[in-house]
Every structure is written in structure tokens, then in C-alpha cells.
Design an enzyme around this catalytic site. Structure first.
Site, PDB file in Angstrom:
ATOM      1  N   GLU A 214       0.832  -1.199   0.000  1.00  0.00           N
ATOM      2  CA  GLU A 214       0.000   0.000   0.000  1.00  0.00           C
ATOM      3  C   GLU A 214       0.868   1.250   0.000  1.00  0.00           C
ATOM      4  O   GLU A 214       1.911   1.301   0.624  1.00  0.00           O
ATOM      5  CB  GLU A 214      -1.018   0.014   1.145  1.00  0.00           C
ATOM      6  N   ASP A 289      -7.431  -0.349  -3.357  1.00  0.00           N
ATOM      7  CA  ASP A 289      -8.431   0.711  -3.400  1.00  0.00           C
ATOM      8  C   ASP A 289      -9.331   0.544  -4.623  1.00  0.00           C
ATOM      9  O   ASP A 289      -9.693   1.501  -5.302  1.00  0.00           O
ATOM     10  CB  ASP A 289      -7.762   2.091  -3.392  1.00  0.00           C
TER      11      ASP A 289
END
Length: 330
Positions: A214, A289
Site C-alpha cells: 500500500e 483501493d
């Protein structure tokens, strides 16, 4: 060969990758494949297809315990129409099956992948891959069903392809956000296989095995390009990632038809990622996401993969690679 005092079988009859991981003390908490069973004793369903003519569905099982998918059953069911893959079932017993991220699946904005884009043979038996194109992706919230969270150690592997890739974000398999949002460093712990050069300075054109932690794809332990990285352009590629959650991680890759795993990086986690803050969802084909309100941009191929609890030894990972190469991908 032995790990923790227990034998680690390499490719004995009736042995799958998840049997090897379990023998090494790092059991599979999720096991997915449209191609073959990943446990020597598994003879259940591998994936589900849905045909366009009437929206009927059919589960595709392994032909035998530890065997290859029943491609003939898919062919018969989809004859005269088109089919998509709606679910990839978890073989581990934890219930971590992956549904496509779209209406009728687990919710979201994507669609299910075409079920017949690519065929192959494994051990001389025909099978179909999960052939991901942009706007295809799969997901599961597994934080209560065995997928490691927080700083708990974990590892994963997948067999993918070096011939169907792009630079779109993000062809991942592994631990992701339950929120389906980019929740900050350490919220993800997933294998990425692509030509994406996140921080710049990459050498060559890829595709590379990297770690999606991430807020960045990491080729090694920092945002600088790892000079030990190399491209994997073969038809079938093994990619692995392991992370102890607090200090170390390792990335490896290999041709899935022959040869040993190459260690691309083994060392400290990047600054800001120790400890990890994993949330315990599972992503396949997209980044963390995605894809609830947006769509996947990546392309890639998935044949098989598993996630395990714990930090497997190099010996265990080497034995899994032997099992993969002897499976006979062609």
C-alpha cells in the site's frame, strides 16, 4: 529435507503445495486455482462459471483428489454460448472464496473474467486460466476467517504468466483492505506482477515480482530500485512473497516450468511499514483501493495461488516450487 523436525515432501504423489506448507508449519488459510487441486486430498469444486444464454451457473470440480480441473464439464456447459468465471473457491476449508467485484458478485464496479480466454494443459490435462483484463477483479473479506491481520506473519505464492501483463494498477494477489480504500502504509501485503514502475528508476521493462504494501510497489526494502530485481517473461511464472509483519520480508520468482526460485530481496521492511497493519481481505487482479466505485486497470493471468499463516522457511518454498514444476504446466 526437514523443517522444524518435520519432513517436507517435494512432489510426492498425493501432495499439493498446501500439504507442503502445512508440513513446514505454515498452513494455507486460502487456496485458489482454476487449474488444479492444491491439496493432495482435495476433490471438490475449484471455480464457478455462469453462461450468458440463461445466467445458469455450474461448479467445476477437480477430476480426482489432488487432480486437475474438469475442463470437459465447462466445455459442455458453455457450448454454444459464452461463460464467465464468477467464483474461485477456497480449497483450504476456511471459506475464503473469491467473488468478482461487481453486481451479482461481491459488489463493486467490475465484471467477471471470460472463462475461455486461455486454455492450457497441466500434467497433460486441459484446463482454463483466470485471465484478468481491465475491469475484471476478485475479492473476499477474510479478516474473521483465518487471513492474518495486523502484524501477524504470512506468506503467499501464485503461478502467473509473463506474457499477459500491463502497467495498469494493480495486478495483485494477497492481503488487502476490508474497506477497499487505500488506508496507508502496511494496510496491504500482496504480490504484484506487472510492468508497473511505481517509484521510477526501474531497470528494463519487466514484468517484475514486487510487493504491494500500500502506497507503493516495492522492488526491495526502499523506494530506490532494487538492483537484484529481474524480469520474468516466461509463459508460466512462480511469484512468492513472505512478511514476518514486524521487520523482514522476502520476494522471490522463477520460471514455473523448471528451475529454482530466485531470491530478489530478503531484508528489512521499508521505513514506515514496520509493524504491518494488514486488514485481512483477499484481492486478486486489482489493487486495494478497487473496485467499489472505480474499476481495475490491470491485466494478468492467475493459475493457482495460496496464502499461509506464518513465515515459511526457504526449504518449504523451494519444495513448493518443485511441486509446481513437476505439475507439468504447458
Amino acid at each position: 529435507m526437514a523443517v522444524f523436525g518435520r519432513p517436507v515432501p517435494a512432489s510426492a504423489a498425493g501432495t499439493g503445495p498446501c500439504d507442503i506448507y502445512a508440513s513446514g508449519g505454515t498452513p494455507c488459510v486460502a487456496a485458489h486455482s482454476t487449474v488444479r487441486a492444491l491439496f493432495g486430498s482435495y476433490a471438490g469444486k475449484l471455480y464457478q462459471v455462469r453462461r450468458s444464454s440463461d445466467n445458469a451457473t455450474r461448479d467445476i470440480d477437480a477430476l480426482t483428489a489432488g487432480g486437475v480441473a474438469n475442463a470437459a464439464a465447462q466445455d459442455a456447459f458453455c457450448a454454444g454460448t459464452s461463460c464467465v468465471i464468477t467464483w474461485v473457491y477456497d480449497q483450504s476449508g476456511h471459506g475464503n472464496s473469491l467473488g468478482y467485484q461487481g453486481p451479482g458478485g461481491v459488489g463493486g464496479s467490475d465484471t467477471a473474467a471470460n472463462a475461455t480466454s486461455e486454455s492450457l494443459t497441466v500434467g497433460g490435462n486441459r484446463a482454463y486460466s483466470l485471465y484478468i483484463n481491465p475491469k475484471n477483479s476478485y475479492w473476499r473479506d477474510g479478516h474473521t476467517t483465518g487471513v492474518p491481520t495486523g502484524s501477524a506473519p504470512e506468506a503467499m505464492y501464485m503461478v502467473t504468466s509473463g506474457t499477459h501483463v500491463n502497467s495498469g494498477c494493480c495486478f495483485d494477489y494477497g492481503n488487502s483492505e476490508t474497506t477497499r480504500k487505500a488506508d496507508g502504509p502496511g494496510a496491504m501485503d500482496a504480490i504484484n506482477f506487472s510492468t508497473q514502475c511505481w517509484f521510477g528508476g526501474c531497470s528494463g521493462n519487466g514484468p517484475w515480482v514486487q510487493a504491494d504494501l500500500e502506497w507503493g510497489l516495492y522492488s526491495g526494502g526502499s523506494q530506490s530500485w532494487n538492483p537484484n530485481q529481474r524480469a520474468f517473461t516466461s509463459k508460466f511464472v512462480t511469484a512468492t512473497l513472505k512478511n514476518n509483519g514486524t521487520s523482514r520480508f522476502a520476494i522471490k520468482g522463477s520460471n514455473a516450468q523448471s528451475g529454482n526460485l530466485t531470491t530478489l530481496y530478503a531484508g528489512s521492511l521499508p521505513s514506515g511499514y514496520n509493524p504491518m497493519k494488514k486488514q485481512g481481505a483477499i484481492i486478486l487482479g486489482s489493487g486495494g483501493d478497487c473496485c467499489n466505485g472505480n474499476t481495475n486497470l490491470s491485466a494478468g493471468t492467475f493459475y493457482e495461488g495460496a496464502m499461509v499463516s506464518g513465515y515459511p522457511s526457504d526449504q518449504t518454498e523451494n519444495a513448493v516450487q518443485v511441486n509446481i514444476t513437476t505439475a507439468g504446466y504447458r
